[in-house]
Design an enzyme around this catalytic site. Structure first.
Site, short mmCIF file in Angstrom:
data_model
loop_
_atom_site.label_atom_id
_atom_site.label_comp_id
_atom_site.label_asym_id
_atom_site.label_seq_id
_atom_site.Cartn_x
_atom_site.Cartn_y
_atom_site.Cartn_z
CB CYS A 137 -0.94 0.00 1.21
SG CYS A 137 -1.99 1.48 1.29
CB CYS A 161 -3.65 2.27 -2.05
SG CYS A 161 -3.03 1.42 -0.60
CE LYS A 206 -4.81 3.79 -6.38
NZ LYS A 206 -5.17 2.38 -6.41
CE1 TYR A 225 -6.66 -2.12 -6.85
CE2 TYR A 225 -7.62 -4.31 -7.07
CZ TYR A 225 -6.67 -3.47 -6.52
OH TYR A 225 -5.73 -3.96 -5.67
CD GLU A 279 -7.37 2.04 -8.90
OE1 GLU A 279 -8.21 2.18 -7.98
OE2 GLU A 279 -6.25 1.51 -8.72
CG HIS A 317 -29.57 22.36 -3.09
ND1 HIS A 317 -29.55 21.56 -4.21
CD2 HIS A 317 -29.79 23.63 -3.52
CE1 HIS A 317 -29.77 22.32 -5.28
NE2 HIS A 317 -29.91 23.58 -4.88
CD GLU A 356 -28.87 18.31 -3.71
OE1 GLU A 356 -29.93 18.60 -3.13
OE2 GLU A 356 -28.20 19.13 -4.38
#
Length: 448
Positions: A43, A48, A51, A178, A182, A437, A442
């Protein structure tokens, strides 16, 4: 005093191993860790973290372009791969140092060398020194899988991609998961011509079909080329250093780099586990029970090496649970239900819970709610890219059993929404929540 050199010997100083080590030490255990590569694991060092930094860098390509519609007089910009690469690697070095400091501050002994298991309670370091421990924890993670075919040695993996000498003008990426998607988004934004080659006909297997179809549509619109049902035949290196990729059912493709992202396998090869009777599955993963214990009572395993859920936060949870259970007197089990995940593609994906197909198979009757919209920022920027949010609801109980999103900041929004799914909240609970909002989030409480 114990007859062993250590109460716990950990092989692998990645996310799971470091967490288990420091927590066990905080409970009073004498702990040692062996790491043959770099402290921090996949990682931090080659996964990760670097990346995600490349993902941030790639986003500037669109942000700079869109800024003009927001009144900013932005000149034409060029991208310097060397600057980003070196800054990212420097940040990796900094983080590695912090991980080392964490071990040191908890008085964990660190051996920067390879260790193998030579007995139920004995390990051997690369220099031949043998050490004993009452318990051994395997936390060696996973490793990129590279299929064997002529010229496969010319390809790189996610281990090497962060160290490229130059940005490739053309890159072929093998895989549909993934990692492939990515890096396709990253290199496409940097200006490379990207071709994704998949031996099957599906990207992101395991994610909701509508969400992955939307990513495919957007990726193709951005200029990423996809070749499906096209297994590799060979890679030829030409005299000028370029590569010719030969595929089944496809014309040859010329590229400066080939990145193989065909999945990851548990990193157990050569550790000596089978020799002492540790059960491994067909993929080489250490078979463990709910307490992370293997078939050899003194040996445990956590993280990707067990091939349960290959996510850093899961490895950390497993390492914590192991240390608390074994050394802290606090028996703890990891709950693997409703673990959120993300794909940092362009745009990114966030998901938690069951997909529509899974819910229909397991629950029978479900209700599906979707919101298909353009983010306000994209509207003003003249960008036609649309976000898609999807909610899966159990018809019988009104419980929200799945949330799937693709769009700007989807992982950031999904993390908070995952709490609601984990808590078993209902569609009525979402409906009763007042919208914030204007925001993209939302849409989660406005679906009808």
């Amino acid at each position: 005093m114990s007859d062993f050199d250590y109460d716990l010997f950990v092989i692998g100083a990645g996310s799971g191993g470091v967490r288990a080590s420091r927590v066990a030490a905080s409970h009073g255990a004498r702990v040692a860790v062996a790491e043959e590569h770099r402290v921090g694991g996949t990682c931090v060092i080659r996964g990760c973290v670097p990346k995600k930094l490349l993902v941030y860098g790639a986003h500037f390509a669109e942000d700079i372009h869109d800024a003009r519609k927001f009144g900013w007089d932005v000149p034409d910009c060029t991208f310097n791969w060397d600057v980003l690469r070196d800054n990212v690697l420097a940040e990796v070095d900094r983080l590695e140092g912090l991980y080392g400091q964490t071990l040191d501050s908890h008085k964990v002994t660190l051996f920067k060398t390879r260790a193998t298991v030579v007995g139920p309670q004995k390990v051997r370091l690369a220099d031949g020194k043998e050490l004993t421990a009452e318990r051994i924890l395997i936390a060696t993670g996973g490793w990129p899988h590279v299929p064997e075919f002529p010229g496969s040695d010319h390809a790189i993996t996610s281990n090497e991609v962060f160290h490229l000498d130059a940005l490739p003008k053309r890159i072929v990426i093998a895989g549909g998961g993934y990692i492939a998607n990515e890096f396709a988004g990253i290199f496409n934004e940097f200006g490379s011509k990207v071709t994704i080659v998949n031996r099957g006909d599906t990207i992101l297997r395991g994610y909701d079909e509508q969400i992955r179809d939307r990513l495919l549509q957007i990726s193709m619109t951005k200029g990423i080329d996809f070749k499906f049902n096209a297994p590799f035949q060979s890679i030829e290196k030409q005299e000028d250093g370029t590569l010719t990729v030969h595929l089944e059912n496809c014309e040859p493709i010329e590229a400066e780099a080939v990145l193989v992202a065909a999945g990851r396998v548990p990193n157990t090869k050569g550790l000596g586990l089978e020799e002492i009777g540790v059960a491994l599955d067909e993929k080489g993963a250490v078979v463990v029970d709910a307490t992370n214990q293997s078939s050899v009572p003194s040996l445990y395993a956590v993280g990707d090496v067990t091939n349960r859920i290959q996510l850093t936060p899961v490895a950390i949870r497993e390492g914590q649970a192991f240390a608390d259970s074994v050394f802290g007197g606090k028996p703890t089990l990891v709950d693997y239900a409703n673990v959120p995940s993300a794909v940092f593609s362009h745009p990114p994906i966030g998901a938690v819970g069951m997909t529509e197909a899974e819910a229909r198979n397991r629950l029978g009757s479900v209700r599906i709610y979707t919101s298909d919209f353009r983010a306000m920022k994209n509207v003003l920027a003249g960008r036609n890219e649309r976000a898609l949010y999807k909610m899966v609801v159990n018809e019988a109980t009104d419980q929200v059993v799945g949330l799937h999103m693709i769009g700007p900041d989807a992982p950031e929004i999904l993390q908070a929404a995952a709490v609601a799914v984990k808590a078993g909240l209902t569609k009525a609970d979402f409906d009763a929540t007042v919208a914030l909002h204007p925001s993209m989030a939302e849409e989660l409480v406005l679906m009808k």
